[in-house]
Enzyme design. Sequence first.
Site, PDB file in Angstrom:
ATOM      1  N   HIS A 133      -7.032  -7.872  -3.536  1.00  0.00           N
ATOM      2  CA  HIS A 133      -6.132  -7.001  -4.438  1.00  0.00           C
ATOM      3  C   HIS A 133      -4.555  -7.399  -3.833  1.00  0.00           C
ATOM      4  O   HIS A 133      -4.523  -7.093  -2.756  1.00  0.00           O
ATOM      5  CB  HIS A 133      -6.598  -5.861  -4.613  1.00  0.00           C
ATOM      6  CG  HIS A 133      -5.731  -5.200  -5.678  1.00  0.00           C
ATOM      7  ND1 HIS A 133      -6.853  -4.593  -6.715  1.00  0.00           N
ATOM      8  CD2 HIS A 133      -4.596  -4.526  -5.960  1.00  0.00           C
ATOM      9  CE1 HIS A 133      -5.742  -3.881  -7.462  1.00  0.00           C
ATOM     10  NE2 HIS A 133      -4.616  -3.865  -6.881  1.00  0.00           N
ATOM     11  N   HIS A 138      -1.435  -6.651  -2.576  1.00  0.00           N
ATOM     12  CA  HIS A 138      -1.040  -5.646  -1.880  1.00  0.00           C
ATOM     13  C   HIS A 138      -0.212  -5.873  -0.505  1.00  0.00           C
ATOM     14  O   HIS A 138      -0.425  -6.977   0.040  1.00  0.00           O
ATOM     15  CB  HIS A 138      -2.319  -4.456  -1.525  1.00  0.00           C
ATOM     16  CG  HIS A 138      -3.058  -5.001  -0.415  1.00  0.00           C
ATOM     17  ND1 HIS A 138      -3.938  -6.011  -0.521  1.00  0.00           N
ATOM     18  CD2 HIS A 138      -2.985  -4.670   0.970  1.00  0.00           C
ATOM     19  CE1 HIS A 138      -4.586  -6.053   0.504  1.00  0.00           C
ATOM     20  NE2 HIS A 138      -3.982  -5.440   1.471  1.00  0.00           N
TER      21      HIS A 138
END
Length: 351
Positions: free
Chosen positions: A173, A175
């Site tokens: 993800h 990030h």
Amino acid sequence: MADALPGAGLNALGDHPHRRLNLLTGEWVLVSPHRAKRPWQGQTEAVPAETRPEHDPTCYLCPGNERAGGERNPDYRGTFVFDNDFAALRPDAGEAEAEIGGLLRARTEPGLCRVICFSPRHDLSLPQMDVAAIRGVVDLWADEYARLGARPDIGHVQIFENKGEMMGCSNPHPHGQIWAQRSVPMAAAREGERQAAHHAAHGRTLLADYLSLELDLGERIVAANDHFVALVPFWAVWPFETLVASRRPVRDLTALSADERDGMADILKRLTVRYDGLFGVSFPYSAGVHQAPTDGEPHPEWHLHMHFYPPLLRSATVKKFMVGYEMMGEPQRDVTPESSAERLRGVGEGR
Ligand code: ZN
């Protein structure tokens, strides 16, 4: 800096091994251009393209999901920031020092660690996000720097991203992280000393003079817009290492105008798209923002910049390792920064 030209150019070195000085750290790197001509006999197999869902119910960073620490993420639509559930630094470290035998020293270090989700989309990374969404990340970086840096127990705010399993990133993800702490960590402290010496001697930031020289020379520039420049630094250690710096000397992200923040988002997009295009994979790297310490001093010497340190060497599967001579002596590279910059410039931006 144009008045400093001309000197003996790189051509004077031919293809001979040479050492280059890192202006920001004062360290040297060994460059061996003749070795890049060796035939490569290792593996070059293709890496299958990875496909990820827009939302992964098992991802602890996706909107609405439960994190490992038990908290539930909000249904966020842009960026999302929270305290790391497994922080390496804690604000309640207390105040204690140890000294053993007059030689061994240690001191408690208060701080805190934050996680920033760049997008609610599990399947994206910076190069696939649009410039407006990346601008949202830049804004959040600036806000976190200001808010954390205002704390009396925080003297430095380090914003960074580890991308890809190769860089030890456990979750795809999109990030990044922020580690904020009392002390200025060593890499930033070293760059601060070098920038301070240059500013004291010339009244200009080191990176303003360096950028102006590189823009004159052109051979290491990867991408540029009205406000930011991305280049392979003269002293690069990693094969496709880059430096991203603001054209205007500003000490931190909060000093950027709205237009300059857009310019930073634009250059981040254009650089990371090139990285992904280079070997046709989601390009792994560690990247980070270097800016002035938040210790209450004015720091006119500090010039906002980012470093990108990607480990890939000549294909999606061949990685540079720092071993042997590099651990015992100093960093070394075969491919020159000039040829890396040329390759990155040659990758389309695909927009
Ligand atoms: Zn730096």
